[in-house]
Design a protein around this motif. Structure first.
Motif, PDB file in Angstrom:
ATOM      1  N   PRO A  67      -2.392 -42.611 -51.434  1.00 61.12           N
ATOM      2  CA  PRO A  67      -1.654 -41.283 -50.780  1.00 61.12           C
ATOM      3  C   PRO A  67      -1.652 -40.812 -52.106  1.00 61.12           C
ATOM      4  N   ILE A  68      -0.906 -40.171 -53.270  1.00 61.30           N
ATOM      5  CA  ILE A  68      -1.517 -39.549 -53.739  1.00 61.30           C
ATOM      6  C   ILE A  68      -2.559 -38.699 -54.000  1.00 61.30           C
ATOM      7  N   ALA A  69      -3.220 -39.170 -53.859  1.00 67.68           N
ATOM      8  CA  ALA A  69      -4.705 -38.847 -54.039  1.00 67.68           C
ATOM      9  C   ALA A  69      -4.864 -38.225 -52.511  1.00 67.68           C
ATOM     10  N   LEU A  70      -4.398 -38.969 -51.913  1.00 69.41           N
ATOM     11  CA  LEU A  70      -5.052 -38.513 -50.812  1.00 69.41           C
ATOM     12  C   LEU A  70      -3.460 -36.707 -50.515  1.00 69.41           C
ATOM     13  N   PHE A  71      -2.478 -37.087 -50.747  1.00 68.82           N
ATOM     14  CA  PHE A  71      -2.066 -35.394 -50.314  1.00 68.82           C
ATOM     15  C   PHE A  71      -2.426 -34.363 -50.869  1.00 68.82           C
ATOM     16  N   LEU A  72      -2.946 -34.929 -52.251  1.00 70.84           N
ATOM     17  CA  LEU A  72      -3.899 -33.847 -54.206  1.00 70.84           C
ATOM     18  C   LEU A  72      -4.977 -32.911 -53.105  1.00 70.84           C
ATOM     19  N   LEU A  98      -6.163 -32.775 -49.128  1.00 74.86           N
ATOM     20  CA  LEU A  98      -4.899 -32.125 -48.838  1.00 74.86           C
ATOM     21  C   LEU A  98      -4.249 -31.186 -49.155  1.00 74.86           C
ATOM     22  N   LEU A  99      -3.733 -30.928 -50.149  1.00 74.99           N
ATOM     23  CA  LEU A  99      -2.924 -29.724 -50.911  1.00 74.99           C
ATOM     24  C   LEU A  99      -4.233 -28.622 -51.704  1.00 74.99           C
ATOM     25  N   GLY A 100      -5.475 -29.119 -52.238  1.00 74.36           N
ATOM     26  CA  GLY A 100      -6.660 -28.293 -52.658  1.00 74.36           C
ATOM     27  C   GLY A 100      -7.481 -27.694 -51.140  1.00 74.36           C
ATOM     28  N   LEU A 101      -7.387 -28.368 -50.048  1.00 76.37           N
ATOM     29  CA  LEU A 101      -8.194 -27.512 -48.681  1.00 76.37           C
ATOM     30  C   LEU A 101      -6.762 -27.202 -48.325  1.00 76.37           C
ATOM     31  N   ALA A 102      -6.181 -26.921 -48.524  1.00 75.27           N
ATOM     32  CA  ALA A 102      -5.281 -25.522 -47.905  1.00 75.27           C
ATOM     33  C   ALA A 102      -5.449 -25.020 -48.937  1.00 75.27           C
ATOM     34  N   ALA A 103      -5.436 -24.195 -50.258  1.00 75.79           N
ATOM     35  CA  ALA A 103      -5.121 -23.424 -50.666  1.00 75.79           C
ATOM     36  C   ALA A 103      -6.731 -23.322 -49.986  1.00 75.79           C
ATOM     37  N   PHE A 104      -7.322 -24.121 -50.692  1.00 70.33           N
ATOM     38  CA  PHE A 104      -9.200 -23.024 -50.261  1.00 70.33           C
ATOM     39  C   PHE A 104      -9.219 -22.435 -48.818  1.00 70.33           C
ATOM     40  N   LEU A 105      -8.418 -22.879 -47.221  1.00 73.59           N
ATOM     41  CA  LEU A 105      -8.250 -22.250 -46.077  1.00 73.59           C
ATOM     42  C   LEU A 105      -8.095 -21.195 -46.487  1.00 73.59           C
TER      43      LEU A 105
END
Length: 62
Positions: free
Chosen positions: A9-14, A16-23
């Motif tokens: 879950p920590i890896a998935l959260f990070l 998704l956080l990176g994807l959100a920052a890129f978008l």
């Protein structure tokens, strides 16, 4: 095995956080002018006029 229950879950959260920052960076225009900064460093934008050879040393004539 119990470590995986915490790390996945920590890896998935990070991720998704990176994807959100890129978008967000795409939406805010961070990648609109990729080559501008690379080309801008090559050109000299000084607006100063060239000095005469007489006034080169702090305005004092030799």
């Amino acid at each position: 095995m119990s470590n995986l229950l915490l790390l996945i879950p920590i890896a998935l959260f990070l991720g998704l956080l990176g994807l959100a920052a890129f978008l967000w960076s795409l939406k805010s225009g961070q990648f609109d002018d990729i080559e501008g900064a690379a080309n801008r460093i090559l050109f000299d934008d000084d607006d100063q006029e060239p000095q005469d050879s007489h006034t080169k040393n702090n305005g004092m004539k030799r």
